[in-house]
Design a protein around this motif. Sequence first.
Motif, mmCIF file in Angstrom:
data_model
loop_
_atom_site.group_PDB
_atom_site.id
_atom_site.type_symbol
_atom_site.label_atom_id
_atom_site.label_comp_id
_atom_site.label_asym_id
_atom_site.label_seq_id
_atom_site.Cartn_x
_atom_site.Cartn_y
_atom_site.Cartn_z
ATOM 1 N N ARG A 1 -4.712 -8.093 1.816
ATOM 2 C CA ARG A 1 -4.998 -6.646 1.901
ATOM 3 C C ARG A 1 -3.704 -5.851 2.094
ATOM 4 O O ARG A 1 -3.499 -4.815 1.452
ATOM 5 C CB ARG A 1 -5.957 -6.398 3.071
ATOM 6 N N ARG B 1 -1.765 -5.684 -1.157
ATOM 7 C CA ARG B 1 -2.361 -4.715 -2.090
ATOM 8 C C ARG B 1 -1.988 -3.284 -1.699
ATOM 9 O O ARG B 1 -1.639 -2.469 -2.552
ATOM 10 C CB ARG B 1 -3.879 -4.877 -2.123
ATOM 11 N N GLU C 1 0.189 -0.639 -3.889
ATOM 12 C CA GLU C 1 -0.273 0.709 -4.208
ATOM 13 C C GLU C 1 0.761 1.758 -3.805
ATOM 14 O O GLU C 1 1.010 2.719 -4.539
ATOM 15 C CB GLU C 1 -1.599 0.994 -3.497
#
Length: 79
Positions: free
Chosen positions: A6, A9, A13
Amino acid sequence: MSLSGRERRILAEIELALERDDPELVERVAAINRIESGEDAFPRAYGDRLRMWALAHVWMIFSVGGLLIVLLLVAVLTT
Protein backbone atom coordinates in the motif's frame (compact mmCIF):
# COMPACT_ATOMS: atom_id res chain seq x y z
CA MET A 1 12.60 -1.40 6.95
CA SER A 2 10.75 -2.02 3.71
CA LEU A 3 7.54 -0.42 2.53
CA SER A 4 4.26 -2.29 2.40
CA GLY A 5 2.48 -2.73 -0.91
CA ARG A 6 0.00 0.00 0.00
CA GLU A 7 2.83 2.42 0.88
CA ARG A 8 4.58 1.65 -2.41
CA ARG A 9 1.39 2.36 -4.37
CA ILE A 10 0.90 5.66 -2.55
CA LEU A 11 4.52 6.62 -3.22
CA ALA A 12 4.11 5.73 -6.92
CA GLU A 13 0.97 7.89 -7.11
CA ILE A 14 2.85 10.80 -5.52
CA GLU A 15 5.69 10.38 -8.02
CA LEU A 16 3.30 10.35 -10.98
CA ALA A 17 1.50 13.45 -9.71
CA LEU A 18 4.83 15.22 -9.26
CA GLU A 19 5.96 14.29 -12.77
CA ARG A 20 2.74 15.76 -14.19
CA ASP A 21 2.73 18.90 -12.03
CA ASP A 22 6.40 19.89 -12.02
CA PRO A 23 8.60 18.15 -14.63
CA GLU A 24 11.41 20.66 -14.08
CA LEU A 25 11.68 19.69 -10.42
CA VAL A 26 11.71 16.02 -11.39
CA GLU A 27 14.63 16.69 -13.78
CA ARG A 28 16.54 18.60 -11.11
CA VAL A 29 16.09 15.83 -8.55
CA ALA A 30 17.19 13.26 -11.14
CA ALA A 31 20.31 15.35 -11.89
CA ILE A 32 21.13 15.58 -8.18
CA ASN A 33 20.73 11.81 -7.85
CA ARG A 34 23.06 11.24 -10.82
CA ILE A 35 25.69 13.55 -9.33
CA GLU A 36 25.47 11.97 -5.88
CA SER A 37 25.75 8.47 -7.33
CA GLY A 38 28.87 9.51 -9.26
CA GLU A 39 27.19 8.61 -12.53
CA ASP A 40 27.48 12.10 -13.99
CA ALA A 41 30.18 14.24 -12.38
CA PHE A 42 29.47 17.17 -14.71
CA PRO A 43 25.96 17.30 -16.09
CA ARG A 44 26.03 18.09 -19.80
CA ALA A 45 24.49 21.55 -19.48
CA TYR A 46 26.99 22.59 -16.81
CA GLY A 47 29.88 20.94 -18.64
CA ASP A 48 29.12 22.84 -21.84
CA ARG A 49 28.82 26.13 -19.94
CA LEU A 50 32.07 25.43 -18.10
CA ARG A 51 33.90 24.71 -21.36
CA MET A 52 32.59 27.90 -22.98
CA TRP A 53 33.52 29.92 -19.88
CA ALA A 54 37.05 28.48 -19.87
CA LEU A 55 37.50 29.01 -23.61
CA ALA A 56 36.39 32.63 -23.35
CA HIS A 57 38.80 33.29 -20.52
CA VAL A 58 41.72 31.60 -22.28
CA TRP A 59 41.12 33.75 -25.37
CA MET A 60 40.88 36.85 -23.19
CA ILE A 61 44.20 36.03 -21.51
CA PHE A 62 45.91 35.48 -24.86
CA SER A 63 44.41 38.67 -26.28
CA VAL A 64 45.53 40.79 -23.34
CA GLY A 65 48.96 39.16 -23.43
CA GLY A 66 49.32 39.84 -27.14
CA LEU A 67 48.20 43.44 -26.72
CA LEU A 68 50.68 43.88 -23.89
CA ILE A 69 53.53 42.57 -26.07
CA VAL A 70 52.56 44.88 -28.93
CA LEU A 71 52.40 47.90 -26.60
CA LEU A 72 55.79 47.05 -25.09
CA LEU A 73 57.30 46.74 -28.57
CA VAL A 74 55.82 50.07 -29.61
CA ALA A 75 57.16 51.69 -26.44
CA VAL A 76 60.66 50.27 -26.99
CA LEU A 77 60.77 51.16 -30.70
CA THR A 78 59.57 54.73 -30.22
CA THR A 79 62.08 55.68 -27.51
